[in-house]
Write a protein that holds these residues in place. Sequence first.
Motif, PDB file in Angstrom:
ATOM      1  N   GLN A  11     -31.697  83.856  14.185  1.00 22.80           N
ATOM      2  CA  GLN A  11     -33.062  83.920  13.655  1.00 22.80           C
ATOM      3  C   GLN A  11     -33.558  85.360  13.699  1.00 22.80           C
ATOM      4  N   LYS A  12     -34.428  85.693  12.741  1.00 25.32           N
ATOM      5  CA  LYS A  12     -34.954  87.054  12.687  1.00 25.32           C
ATOM      6  C   LYS A  12     -36.028  87.298  13.731  1.00 25.32           C
ATOM      7  N   GLU A  13     -36.805  86.273  14.048  1.00 25.07           N
ATOM      8  CA  GLU A  13     -37.936  86.447  14.946  1.00 25.07           C
ATOM      9  C   GLU A  13     -37.719  85.700  16.262  1.00 25.07           C
ATOM     10  N   ALA A  14     -38.249  86.286  17.340  1.00 24.88           N
ATOM     11  CA  ALA A  14     -38.203  85.636  18.648  1.00 24.88           C
ATOM     12  C   ALA A  14     -39.412  84.723  18.800  1.00 24.88           C
ATOM     13  N   PRO A  15     -39.345  83.714  19.670  1.00 17.93           N
ATOM     14  CA  PRO A  15     -40.507  82.842  19.907  1.00 17.93           C
ATOM     15  C   PRO A  15     -41.701  83.649  20.415  1.00 17.93           C
ATOM     16  N   HIS A  23     -34.646  85.647  26.942  1.00 17.31           N
ATOM     17  CA  HIS A  23     -35.277  84.543  26.215  1.00 17.31           C
ATOM     18  C   HIS A  23     -35.326  84.860  24.726  1.00 17.31           C
ATOM     19  N   LYS A  24     -35.741  86.064  24.386  1.00 15.34           N
ATOM     20  CA  LYS A  24     -35.819  86.459  22.983  1.00 15.34           C
ATOM     21  C   LYS A  24     -34.439  86.440  22.322  1.00 15.34           C
ATOM     22  N   MET A  26     -31.461  85.122  23.330  1.00 16.15           N
ATOM     23  CA  MET A  26     -30.731  83.856  23.293  1.00 16.15           C
ATOM     24  C   MET A  26     -31.251  82.942  22.186  1.00 16.15           C
ATOM     25  N   THR A  27     -32.564  82.993  21.961  1.00 16.73           N
ATOM     26  CA  THR A  27     -33.133  82.188  20.877  1.00 16.73           C
ATOM     27  C   THR A  27     -32.745  82.766  19.526  1.00 16.73           C
ATOM     28  N   ARG A  28     -32.899  84.070  19.371  1.00 14.53           N
ATOM     29  CA  ARG A  28     -32.567  84.701  18.087  1.00 14.53           C
ATOM     30  C   ARG A  28     -31.076  84.601  17.766  1.00 14.53           C
ATOM     31  N   ALA A  29     -30.242  84.640  18.794  1.00 19.87           N
ATOM     32  CA  ALA A  29     -28.794  84.572  18.576  1.00 19.87           C
ATOM     33  C   ALA A  29     -28.301  83.147  18.362  1.00 19.87           C
ATOM     34  N   GLY A  30     -29.192  82.169  18.409  1.00 21.04           N
ATOM     35  CA  GLY A  30     -28.796  80.786  18.164  1.00 21.04           C
ATOM     36  C   GLY A  30     -28.042  80.167  19.314  1.00 21.04           C
ATOM     37  N   MET A  31     -28.429  80.512  20.554  1.00 24.36           N
ATOM     38  CA  MET A  31     -27.744  79.982  21.728  1.00 24.36           C
ATOM     39  C   MET A  31     -28.515  78.857  22.400  1.00 24.36           C
ATOM     40  N   ILE A  32     -29.843  78.903  22.325  1.00 21.39           N
ATOM     41  CA  ILE A  32     -30.667  77.857  22.933  1.00 21.39           C
ATOM     42  C   ILE A  32     -31.781  77.456  21.980  1.00 21.39           C
ATOM     43  N   ARG A  33     -32.289  76.245  22.191  1.00 22.49           N
ATOM     44  CA  ARG A  33     -33.461  75.775  21.469  1.00 22.49           C
ATOM     45  C   ARG A  33     -34.354  75.013  22.447  1.00 22.49           C
ATOM     46  N   LYS A  34     -35.642  75.311  22.410  1.00 17.69           N
ATOM     47  CA  LYS A  34     -36.608  74.728  23.343  1.00 17.69           C
ATOM     48  C   LYS A  34     -37.119  73.386  22.834  1.00 17.69           C
ATOM     49  N   HIS A  35     -37.239  72.414  23.756  1.00 18.08           N
ATOM     50  CA  HIS A  35     -37.819  71.111  23.447  1.00 18.08           C
ATOM     51  C   HIS A  35     -39.149  70.889  24.162  1.00 18.08           C
ATOM     52  N   ALA A  36     -39.264  71.456  25.363  1.00 15.31           N
ATOM     53  CA  ALA A  36     -40.499  71.369  26.152  1.00 15.31           C
ATOM     54  C   ALA A  36     -40.460  72.521  27.140  1.00 15.31           C
ATOM     55  N   GLY A  37     -41.563  72.748  27.852  1.00 16.11           N
ATOM     56  CA  GLY A  37     -41.598  73.854  28.796  1.00 16.11           C
ATOM     57  C   GLY A  37     -40.466  73.792  29.802  1.00 16.11           C
ATOM     58  N   GLY A  38     -39.585  74.789  29.786  1.00 20.53           N
ATOM     59  CA  GLY A  38     -38.482  74.851  30.728  1.00 20.53           C
ATOM     60  C   GLY A  38     -37.347  73.904  30.457  1.00 20.53           C
TER      61      GLY A  38
END
Length: 579
Positions: A11-15, A23-24, A26-38
């Motif tokens: 992804q181009k943008e971080a959460p 955190h930025k 791993m999300t941008r690199a497509g390694m994790i996806r958040k479902h709820a806090g933590g």
Amino acid sequence: MRATQFHIGTQKEAPTDAEIASHKLMTRAGMIRKHAGGIYSYLPLGLRVVRKVEKIIREEMDAAGGMEVSMPVIQPAELWQETGRWDKFGPELMRIKDRHNRDFVVQPTSEEVVTDIARNEIHSWRQLPKNFYQIQTKFRDERRPRFGIMRGREFTMKDAYSFDRDEEGAKKSYEGMYAAYTRIFTRMGLAFRAVKADTGAIGGSLSHEFQVIADTGEDLLVYNPQSDYAANIELAEAVSLIETRGAASEPLAKTPTPGAARCEDVAALLKIDLTRTVKSLVLATEPEKEGQPAQIWLLLIRGDHELNEIKAGKVEGLNKGFRFATEAEIVEHFGTLPGYLGPIGTAKPVKLVVDRTVANMSDFVAGANEADFHHTGVNWGRDLPEPTVIADLRNVVVGDPSPDGKGTLAIQRGIEVGHVFFLGAGYSTSMKATFLDQTGKPAPLQMGCYGIGVTRVMGAAIEQNHDGRGIIWPRALAPFEVVICGVGWGKSELVRDAATKLYEELKAKGVDVILDDRDERPGVMFAEWELIGVPVRVTIGDRGLKDGLIEVQGRRDDGAEKVPAAEALDKALAKLESM
């Protein structure tokens, strides 16, 4: 693995809620996806890293004599009630009920369950020592989950538990795990320190944390560059900065200090060094019998120092728990509001605890227990009784003398990724986990416990290894070791043949390689793989092949190196070996 057969979800943008690099990225690199806090899912790229962390851990744990087991995520409350941690653990312990209204916990750790296993499986000294470990999901109901997987609620942890017949054997097991952890984090390619640490909620009498060095770390690590002394700041010993107390040279005086409620303000007003002031901190402990008032404590530290609450909690009388006194309690015992408190002339008696440095101070300044006034020229023995309770109460600071007498202390930040504890017989005694010793008499099992935050290692590695383009994985943890980028894949048979040939050669050498056959534009491919952090990139294009050249670039290199096509395999392998 071919990229067209793999999921690459960059992804181009971080959460917007991402605060730190891991955190930025791993999300941008497509390694994790958040479902709820933590709470996160690990996508294919991220899970490949997790599995590599687990592989190293398993190999070293097995080599050190550990035996893998699998314990339940959902555990009966009765076991936790036996040890008292059902009440003591706090709100981080997720308590649930089943359909029959029976209490259970979602495990944050497994001392109770493994002790239950041991008391049912280990009966004789001949069965000892034993070391059981698992790599399992844990859950801690963090009040404020943040920093992505670094402080999540659900996470993967390796926890191990040793059982021995006596304390000497247990300490040998502890040393064996300490050595295994050193090998584990060395193999992962991480810069780390092992530091003495507080035992916290786990308990025990000996503890070391393994900390990955990173500027974004929440922990402060104290170490001596001239020796092997290292400790978490919670445990780092602060020696007295005054070797011998000087003689009194000033008279005691009640000095006006209007509006100067902080030590810094007092020092500025009186034109003295901050180190001549003393800070008063008021704590309270609850009474043993209901209806009695709380016991009030006055702790004195030098004005330029900060209280270490962990150390304060080790003082006799404070070691069963304390809180900061309320404003009403302070006024009742000192006759004034905070800001002007001191040890001379309290309205009611208080228990006095003095830091080591303050115990050797002379002619110091402290609050006069009256608004806008301080006592100057305060001296022990003349104006105050000699202190009877002297303790290490403060945080160390850079430049303090090292407790081992070998130079001065430095401080750096770190991220805790592993922790080893010598527990002794605490859990085995409370749960009646005994064995028959060599004399045929029952004796409690001596225990140790050893944890590694598997998923946290992943985040810590990124915090330590990244740049403006993305992640820089150590080779041992990278989702792929080498990526082959075929430029003009759909148009050039020459590129496809050369890339496929090198791909097969690298696989034959045991290299974890991915072939990017997606026919993407070069800039897109390069940016994605730099973001993902693969250690070595090989670029094969039609133009280069016509000149007999292939480009090889390490993730940390400023540019690519053009090498003859016949040498590309050896060059890529050499790059990997140098990492």
